[in-house]
Scaffold this active site. Structure first.
Site, PDB file in Angstrom:
ATOM      1  N   HIS A  53       0.842  -1.185   0.000  1.00  0.00           N
ATOM      2  CA  HIS A  53       0.000   0.000   0.000  1.00  0.00           C
ATOM      3  C   HIS A  53       0.886   1.247   0.000  1.00  0.00           C
ATOM      4  CE1 HIS A  53       0.379  -0.878   4.464  1.00  0.00           C
ATOM      5  NE2 HIS A  53       0.778   0.377   4.419  1.00  0.00           N
TER       6      HIS A  53
HETATM    7  P1  TYD Z   1      -2.030  -3.944   7.402  1.00  0.00           P
HETATM    8  O1  TYD Z   1      -1.979  -2.510   6.988  1.00  0.00           O
HETATM    9  O2  TYD Z   1      -2.659  -4.910   6.464  1.00  0.00           O
HETATM   10  O3  TYD Z   1      -0.579  -4.444   7.775  1.00  0.00           O
HETATM   11  P2  TYD Z   1       0.728  -4.554   6.827  1.00  0.00           P
HETATM   12  O4  TYD Z   1       0.843  -3.251   6.096  1.00  0.00           O
HETATM   13  O5  TYD Z   1       1.839  -4.775   7.778  1.00  0.00           O
HETATM   14  O6  TYD Z   1       0.583  -5.703   5.907  1.00  0.00           O
HETATM   15  O7  TYD Z   1      -2.747  -4.013   8.830  1.00  0.00           O
HETATM   16  C1  TYD Z   1      -3.336  -5.190   9.307  1.00  0.00           C
HETATM   17  C2  TYD Z   1      -4.643  -4.835  10.014  1.00  0.00           C
HETATM   18  O8  TYD Z   1      -4.394  -4.052  11.177  1.00  0.00           O
HETATM   19  C3  TYD Z   1      -5.573  -4.045   9.119  1.00  0.00           C
HETATM   20  O9  TYD Z   1      -6.909  -4.491   9.369  1.00  0.00           O
HETATM   21  C4  TYD Z   1      -5.447  -2.624   9.624  1.00  0.00           C
HETATM   22  C5  TYD Z   1      -5.103  -2.821  11.093  1.00  0.00           C
HETATM   23  N1  TYD Z   1      -4.244  -1.772  11.652  1.00  0.00           N
HETATM   24  C6  TYD Z   1      -4.763  -0.945  12.659  1.00  0.00           C
HETATM   25  O10 TYD Z   1      -5.931  -1.071  13.059  1.00  0.00           O
HETATM   26  N2  TYD Z   1      -3.952   0.011  13.198  1.00  0.00           N
HETATM   27  C7  TYD Z   1      -2.684   0.166  12.780  1.00  0.00           C
HETATM   28  O11 TYD Z   1      -1.959   1.066  13.309  1.00  0.00           O
HETATM   29  C8  TYD Z   1      -2.155  -0.678  11.740  1.00  0.00           C
HETATM   30  C9  TYD Z   1      -0.753  -0.512  11.235  1.00  0.00           C
HETATM   31  C10 TYD Z   1      -2.987  -1.637  11.213  1.00  0.00           C
END
Ligand code: TYD
Length: 132
Positions: A50
């Protein structure tokens, strides 16, 4: 073009062990409002995929190793993160992916703002088409 920008952290380690410090507005250019860390990720799993519209982030591998890929829509660069003494900047509008986590990897991320799903661009096509 160089996408990967490291900041060397002050190293206050001595014979007792390592000590690195991150101070908002001093060692890094923003005051973190949120801190999260990624750990226990299998080496077969990749994360991220992302970009953020406005959020600034800094990442440091406080334990173990992983690879951080940054992409501005034109150039892609990958850095092997293997030092608890260096943070990598993840500016807004940079697509990022994390790969090849070691078993002991703990990737600490400092973020300039609270979690906000509407700040995420989770489709690479959308990133390329709408934001470049
Ligand atoms: P995600 O962005 O998919 O993690 P990565 O970029 O490491 O692959 O995040 C996983 C889940 O956690 C998603 O449902 C969003 C949630 N999340 C939060 O609620 N707060 C946060 O600070 C972060 C980083 C993620």
């Amino acid at each position: 073009m160089k996408l990967i920008e490291f900041i060397d952290l002050p190293d206050l380690g001595d014979e007792r062990g390592g000590l690195s410090v991150i101070e908002g507005g001093i060692t890094i250019p923003f005051m973190p409002k949120r801190i999260y860390y990624i750990y226990g990720t299998d080496s077969s799993v990749s994360r991220g995929f992302h970009a953020h519209k406005e959020l600034e982030q800094m990442a440091v591998c406080v334990s173990g190793t992983c690879e951080m890929l940054l992409d501005d829509g034109v150039y892609r660069e990958t850095v092997h993160m293997n030092s608890p003494k260096q943070v990598v900047m993840i500016p807004p509008m940079i697509w990022h992916e994390m790969h090849n986590f070691s078993k002991d990897c703990v990737l600490l991320v400092l973020a300039s703002d609270h979690y906000n799903e509407s700040d995420y661009i989770r489709s690479y096509q959308e990133f390329l088409v709408n934001y470049r």
